[in-house]
Design an enzyme around this catalytic site. Sequence first.
Site, short mmCIF file in Angstrom:
data_model
loop_
_atom_site.label_atom_id
_atom_site.label_comp_id
_atom_site.label_asym_id
_atom_site.label_seq_id
_atom_site.Cartn_x
_atom_site.Cartn_y
_atom_site.Cartn_z
N PRO A 116 0.80 -1.23 0.00
CA PRO A 116 0.00 0.00 0.00
C PRO A 116 0.83 1.28 0.00
CG PRO A 116 -0.13 -1.14 2.13
CD PRO A 116 0.52 -2.08 1.16
N ASN A 117 0.33 2.22 -0.77
CA ASN A 117 0.88 3.58 -0.87
C ASN A 117 2.18 3.67 -1.67
OD1 ASN A 117 -1.19 4.91 0.74
ND2 ASN A 117 -0.30 3.79 2.46
N ARG A 122 4.51 10.99 -2.16
CA ARG A 122 4.38 10.87 -0.70
C ARG A 122 5.72 11.13 0.02
NH1 ARG A 122 4.81 4.50 1.05
NH2 ARG A 122 4.18 5.35 3.05
N TYR A 170 11.08 9.04 1.36
CA TYR A 170 11.10 8.04 0.29
C TYR A 170 11.74 8.55 -1.01
CZ TYR A 170 7.98 5.76 3.55
OH TYR A 170 7.45 5.18 4.69
N ASN A 223 7.94 -5.52 -1.13
CA ASN A 223 7.92 -4.44 -0.15
C ASN A 223 6.48 -4.41 0.37
OD1 ASN A 223 7.84 -2.16 1.39
ND2 ASN A 223 8.94 -0.86 -0.08
N ALA A 271 3.24 -0.84 4.78
CA ALA A 271 2.72 -0.82 6.16
C ALA A 271 2.32 -2.22 6.65
CB ALA A 271 1.54 0.13 6.26
N GLU A 321 12.72 -9.36 1.22
CA GLU A 321 11.93 -8.22 1.71
C GLU A 321 12.74 -6.94 1.52
OE1 GLU A 321 10.94 -8.54 5.87
OE2 GLU A 321 10.33 -6.44 5.97
N HIS A 344 12.82 -2.53 1.81
CA HIS A 344 12.26 -1.23 2.23
C HIS A 344 13.17 -0.11 1.76
CE1 HIS A 344 9.26 -3.18 4.67
NE2 HIS A 344 10.21 -4.00 5.07
N ARG A 353 13.41 4.00 12.49
CA ARG A 353 12.22 4.86 12.50
C ARG A 353 11.35 4.61 13.73
NH1 ARG A 353 9.40 4.84 6.84
NH2 ARG A 353 8.39 6.64 7.79
C1 DQA Z 1 8.28 1.18 3.74
C2 DQA Z 1 8.36 1.33 5.26
C3 DQA Z 1 7.00 1.11 5.89
O1 DQA Z 1 7.08 1.26 7.30
C4 DQA Z 1 5.98 2.10 5.35
O2 DQA Z 1 4.71 1.84 5.87
C5 DQA Z 1 5.97 2.15 3.87
C6 DQA Z 1 7.23 2.10 3.14
C7 DQA Z 1 9.63 1.49 3.06
O3 DQA Z 1 9.81 1.06 1.91
O4 DQA Z 1 10.48 2.17 3.62
O5 DQA Z 1 4.92 2.35 3.26
O6 DQA Z 1 7.97 -0.16 3.44
#
Ligand code: DQA
Length: 164
Positions: A9-10, A17, A22, A73, A76, A97, A99, A106
Amino acid sequence: MKIVVIQGPNLNMLGVREQNIYGPMKLDDVHAQMEEYAKQNGVEIEFFQSNLEGEIVDRIQECLGDADGIIINPAAYTHTSIAIRDAIAAVQIPTVEVHLSNIHQREEFRQTSLIAPVCAGQIVGFGPFSYHLAMISIVQIMREIAAMKEAQAGQQAQAALQGN
Ligand code: DQA
């Protein structure tokens, strides 16, 4: 050999964003770089993004018998989703995985990944370059598995020839 890249998501909002966290790069541009690396290494690649947990579970399940490696990835859902973790454990396909941010640096709620224990490894904190490192890792893992299978098949063929 085929890699499926799954974005949670997102991540469709990359480049818009929280750019301070990011960065400015858009998801399509990240994928274009991954595609280039895949091409150079002779592997097939497919991309999937969803804001819905169940769709991500479905996409992981669809990898069974189709993909040799997964890059995910979970965004959240990393911190909340037992369903995504169980799906990865179920298909038993090597998974990396990824990020963009260093989740361990964080907020406390981001410092736990429910996904990491069922993955081959976790890459965090290098921005879009995290995805490149994930590509290097998954290609290496897939090659090692393919070489192992080939060696096993060779041994079996030899054993059959010898009538064992
Ligand atoms: C994320 C880190 C997550 O905590 C966050 O909710 C994201 C992006 C990252 O790529 O740094 O949406 O996965």
